[in-house]
Design an enzyme around this catalytic site. Structure first.
Site, short mmCIF file in Angstrom:
data_model
loop_
_atom_site.label_atom_id
_atom_site.label_comp_id
_atom_site.label_asym_id
_atom_site.label_seq_id
_atom_site.Cartn_x
_atom_site.Cartn_y
_atom_site.Cartn_z
N ASP A 253 -21.22 -39.37 0.91
CA ASP A 253 -21.93 -40.68 1.36
C ASP A 253 -23.22 -40.68 1.33
O ASP A 253 -23.95 -39.69 2.94
CB ASP A 253 -21.06 -41.33 2.21
CG ASP A 253 -20.23 -42.17 2.39
OD1 ASP A 253 -19.67 -42.39 0.60
OD2 ASP A 253 -19.72 -43.68 2.62
N ASN A 261 -31.49 -49.95 -0.48
CA ASN A 261 -31.77 -51.56 -1.44
C ASN A 261 -32.34 -52.90 -0.57
O ASN A 261 -33.10 -53.43 -1.69
CB ASN A 261 -30.04 -51.70 -1.60
CG ASN A 261 -29.36 -50.69 -2.78
OD1 ASN A 261 -30.11 -50.55 -3.76
ND2 ASN A 261 -27.64 -50.42 -3.13
N ASP A 270 -30.76 -47.46 -7.69
CA ASP A 270 -30.18 -47.35 -9.07
C ASP A 270 -31.12 -45.91 -9.46
O ASP A 270 -30.13 -44.59 -9.46
CB ASP A 270 -30.21 -47.93 -9.82
CG ASP A 270 -29.02 -49.44 -10.20
OD1 ASP A 270 -27.97 -48.66 -8.74
OD2 ASP A 270 -29.21 -50.42 -10.57
N GLU A 297 -22.30 -45.40 -3.26
CA GLU A 297 -22.98 -44.58 -2.86
C GLU A 297 -22.37 -43.01 -2.68
O GLU A 297 -22.04 -41.77 -1.91
CB GLU A 297 -24.23 -44.92 -1.70
CG GLU A 297 -23.02 -44.57 -0.45
CD GLU A 297 -22.76 -46.08 -0.39
OE1 GLU A 297 -22.79 -46.73 0.86
OE2 GLU A 297 -22.34 -47.11 -1.94
#
Length: 409
Positions: A253, A261, A270, A297
């Site tokens: 992770d 973000n 992205d 993620e």
């Protein structure tokens, strides 16, 4: 990497091998019982021409040879996997087919030169030769060499013999014109077959593209969750059957990715995922490993033949490299850290792929609960009593160095 001289790209080579495999299978499908036709044609010809009465032992021998070649041809099946083995098979198979052709051509020439056989009987024997030429021209388009060689072996000696025997010149003229027709028929059959082959190849390539798309994560180009789940299930099944290698799983992770973000925007987010995926694939993309993106993620790796200890050592080296080298995206520095859970399949503990995944997921959860940016293995959780609520004194930078892990340093 430079291409090997005289060879095309891997896709071109794979296409050639698949096309050759199709040709081999088509050749067998259209000719596997063809050897018995020589036997069926020979028996009445031997009777009509009187050869069976004059040379009984020779006729029985020819019958047995035709029967043997027919059985061998039918039993000589092509290998299923494309490659050199199929090419060797095709050479042997063509030799078996041409063996029957040569014997028939010798019989036909012998009948023509035999003065004791009536011209009508000689004409009847030609029906077999014409029939076999027609079969070669229309049904063996998958192998042009076989078609041309077989027709030449049948037509040329027979035509020459007809021209040399007085009273059979009319038959020689007819067979000469028929040879011209055969040339046209062979070319037309070959063109039709190539069109069918190209259409089949296009359909296979389209199927492969759709299959690849169904297995690929659109954003990163890694395998997607579906491919990951199918592969994990298959690898664990092999391991359960005691026939497969050790299976090790890593779940990752990216830490606090929502913050990335929120701070930089989804476009930068992205791109960060793509860069991370490239780095992950570059580190773990060797044969025997599957690298996948399983969620936003979330990433996963399946390693076959790797111990949990080696996997933990490599995972920790990757974690350190990610933390030490921030991504440079659009002039911005985007630091990343990653939490990783690692485990090797144990039949007694995990039972199946779901239990295995769940155990490694618990290890990943423990890594995040302990402060993130670390590696935790299933083995370490087991030794700590699986108490993921209590802080574990496990720092991923303290992975012990052994002889096995030293080889990966």
């Amino acid at each position: 990497m430079n291409a090997v001289p005289g060879r095309g790209s891997p896709d071109e080579e794979r296409r050639k091998e698949r096309r050759f495999a199709t040709r081999a299978l088509d050749t067998y499908a259209s000719s596997s019982i063809g050897g018995f036709l020589y036997l069926v044609a020979w028996l009445p010809i031997a009777q009509v021409t009187g050869l069976i009465a004059r040379y009984p032992l020779g006729c029985v021998s020819i019958t047995l040879v035709f029967l043997l070649l027919a059985v061998v041809r039918h039993q000589t099946r092509p290998p299923q996997e494309p490659g050199p083995a199929q090419r060797r098979w095709l050479h042997r198979y063509l030799a078996i087919i041409l063996g029957s052709v040569i014997i028939w051509a010798a019989i036909q020439v012998g009948i023509i030169f035999d003065a004791s056989i009536a011209p009508l009987a000689k004409s009847v024997s030609l029906f077999g030769t014409v029939a076999f030429c027609s079969v070669l021209a229309h049904l063996y388009a998958s192998s042009l060499r076989l078609t041309v060689a077989g027709i030449l072996l049948l037509v040329v000696p027979t035509t020459v013999a007809l021209w040399l025997v007085p009273g059979l010149h009319l038959l020689a003229v007819a067979l000469t014109f028929y040879a011209g027709y055969l040339g046209t028929a062979v070319m037309q059959s070959r063109r039709d077959y190539r069109r069918r082959l190209e259409l089949a190849e296009a359909l296979l390539e389209q199927r492969d593209r759709y299959e690849q798309l169904s297995w690929t994560d659109e954003l990163t180009g890694l395998c997607n969750r579906r491919r990951f789940a199918e592969t994990l299930n298959a690898q664990v099944r092999q391991r359960v059957a005691a026939s497969g290698p050790n299976v090790t799983l890593m779940l990752m992770d990216i830490d606090h990715f929502k913050t990335i973000n929120d701070r930089y925007g989804h476009i930068i987010g992205d791109e960060a995922l793509r860069r991370f995926a490239d780095r992950l694939h570059g580190e773990f993309g060797e044969p025997g490993m599957l690298v996948a993106r399983t969620g936003g993620e979330e990433f996963a790796l399946i390693a076959t033949g790797m111990s949990e200890e080696v996997a933990m050592f490599r995972a920790d080296a990757f974690r350190l490299a990610v933390a030490a080298d921030a991504l440079q995206i659009a002039g911005l520095q985007v630091p990343l850290t990653v939490s990783i859970g690692v485990g090797s399949f144990d039949l007694q503990l995990h039972r199946n792929d779901d239990g295995f995944y769940g155990a490694v997921d618990v290890a990943l959860y423990a890594a995040k609960q302990q402060g993130r940016n670390r590696v935790v293995s299933v083995g370490l959780l087991d030794s700590a009593g699986k108490d993921v609520q209590a802080p574990l004194n496990v720092q991923s930078s303290m992975v012990p160095m052994t002889e096995e892990t030293a080889g990966h340093a």
